[in-house]
Every structure is written in structure tokens, then in C-alpha cells.
Motif scaffolding. Structure first.
Motif, mmCIF file in Angstrom:
data_model
loop_
_atom_site.group_PDB
_atom_site.id
_atom_site.type_symbol
_atom_site.label_atom_id
_atom_site.label_comp_id
_atom_site.label_asym_id
_atom_site.label_seq_id
_atom_site.Cartn_x
_atom_site.Cartn_y
_atom_site.Cartn_z
ATOM 1 N N LEU A 258 0.814 -1.210 0.000
ATOM 2 C CA LEU A 258 0.000 0.000 0.000
ATOM 3 C C LEU A 258 0.852 1.266 0.000
ATOM 4 N N ILE A 259 2.050 1.192 0.508
ATOM 5 C CA ILE A 259 2.906 2.372 0.623
ATOM 6 C C ILE A 259 3.690 2.623 -0.652
ATOM 7 N N GLN A 260 3.942 1.601 -1.448
ATOM 8 C CA GLN A 260 4.803 1.749 -2.620
ATOM 9 C C GLN A 260 4.295 2.771 -3.628
ATOM 10 N N GLN A 261 3.028 2.700 -3.988
ATOM 11 C CA GLN A 261 2.507 3.615 -5.007
ATOM 12 C C GLN A 261 2.479 5.068 -4.525
ATOM 13 N N VAL B 295 4.601 8.157 -6.230
ATOM 14 C CA VAL B 295 3.971 9.398 -6.706
ATOM 15 C C VAL B 295 4.605 10.599 -6.009
ATOM 16 N N PHE B 296 4.891 10.467 -4.715
ATOM 17 C CA PHE B 296 5.531 11.561 -3.984
ATOM 18 C C PHE B 296 6.919 11.856 -4.553
ATOM 19 N N LEU B 297 7.692 10.816 -4.822
ATOM 20 C CA LEU B 297 9.038 11.016 -5.347
ATOM 21 C C LEU B 297 9.007 11.630 -6.748
ATOM 22 N N VAL B 298 8.077 11.191 -7.600
ATOM 23 C CA VAL B 298 7.945 11.775 -8.932
ATOM 24 C C VAL B 298 7.532 13.241 -8.825
ATOM 25 N N THR B 299 6.614 13.556 -7.925
ATOM 26 C CA THR B 299 6.198 14.944 -7.720
ATOM 27 C C THR B 299 7.358 15.790 -7.224
ATOM 28 N N LEU B 300 8.160 15.245 -6.324
ATOM 29 C CA LEU B 300 9.328 15.964 -5.817
ATOM 30 C C LEU B 300 10.323 16.244 -6.939
ATOM 31 N N VAL B 301 10.578 15.253 -7.784
ATOM 32 C CA VAL B 301 11.495 15.445 -8.911
ATOM 33 C C VAL B 301 10.936 16.491 -9.875
ATOM 34 N N LEU B 302 9.631 16.432 -10.160
ATOM 35 C CA LEU B 302 9.013 17.433 -11.039
ATOM 36 C C LEU B 302 9.110 18.832 -10.450
#
Length: 143
Positions: free
Chosen positions: A115-118, A122-129
Motif C-alpha cells: 500500500l505504501i509503494q505507489q 507518486v511523492f518522489l515523482v512529484t518531488l522530482v518534477l
């Protein structure tokens, strides 16, 4: 007769998670509406210059404004703000829902790694963006 959850080693943590999950489920709509209101108000005041995608919003506003002396339609000038607010609200709602789901699973004593992986991805992709758009567009609102 003791229940299965109370006999485990993590019973106090599970009880706290159940309590938090019950309150989060009870007040989920209020949390989402207050958060959405705060996001919209924050984006409605350009002087505050807050927002997850503020540099991109400013760059798109300059692009849609028609250049230095161009005339653009009001629909196009408002589009960057609408896009930025919509994306921010969707991310906020997703993280609240994912958090409630994780807390519910913790309260039930389930394994939460799947449950935590997705949401973490998404948080890491948002941070990179966020970092990339801050580097590309900076914080200066110059057209």
C-alpha cells in the motif's frame, strides 16, 4: 475471549491506528474540503506566489499572454491557474485517500508495504518534477 489483534505484540500501535483511521474516515470529506479551499485561496492570490507548480504556472501565463505586447483571450490567460490548481487538488486528494487507506490497514494488522509503494512513488515523482520545474523556470516572474 481475547481477540486476535489484542494478542499480538503491536496491539497498542494497532489500537492507535484504528482510532486514527476511524477519525480520518469520519472527517475525510471535511479534510478534503478544507484542503481544497486552502489550495484555491492560495492560488487566487498571486501576490502570495504559493503553489506546488508556481514557476510552471508563471511560465505558462507568460506564454499564453501573447508575448510582450500581444493580446490574449481571458480563457487562455486563466488556463495556467486552473491547471495548476486542478493538479494540486488531485495530488492532495490522492495523498489523503492513500494515507487513510494505509492507516486502516495498519489498524487491521495487515501488511502495508504494497500500500505504501505507489503513494511513495507518486511523492518522489512529484518531488522530482518540483525540483526540475524550479530549475527550469526559477522563481522570477519575468516574461
Amino acid at each position: 475471549m481475547a481477540s486476535k489483534n489484542l494478542s499480538t505484540k503491536n496491539a497498542p500501535g494497532q489500537l492507535l491506528a484504528k482510532l486514527i483511521a476511524n477519525q480520518a474516515n469520519k472527517y475525510r470529506h471535511q479534510i478534503l474540503s478544507v484542503g481544497t479551499t486552502m489550495i484555491v485561496v492560495g492560488h487566487a492570490q498571486p501576490s502570495l506566489a504559493i503553489g506546488l507548480f508556481q514557476p510552471t504556472q508563471q511560465a505558462l501565463s507568460c506564454m499564453f499572454a501573447g508575448g510582450a505586447g500581444g493580446v490574449a483571450s481571458p480563457l487562455l490567460t486563466g488556463l495556467p491557474v486552473v491547471l495548476s490548481v486542478a493538479i494540486t487538488i488531485l495530488l492532495f486528494g490522492y495523498f489523503i485517500s492513500a494515507g487513510v487507506k494505509v492507516v486502516n490497514a495498519l489498524g487491521e494488522g495487515q501488511e502495508v508495504t504494497q500500500l505504501i509503494q505507489q503513494p511513495l512513488g507518486v511523492f518522489l515523482v512529484t518531488l522530482v518534477l518540483y525540483i526540475v520545474q524550479s530549475i527550469l523556470f526559477g522563481s522570477a516572474a519575468v516574461c
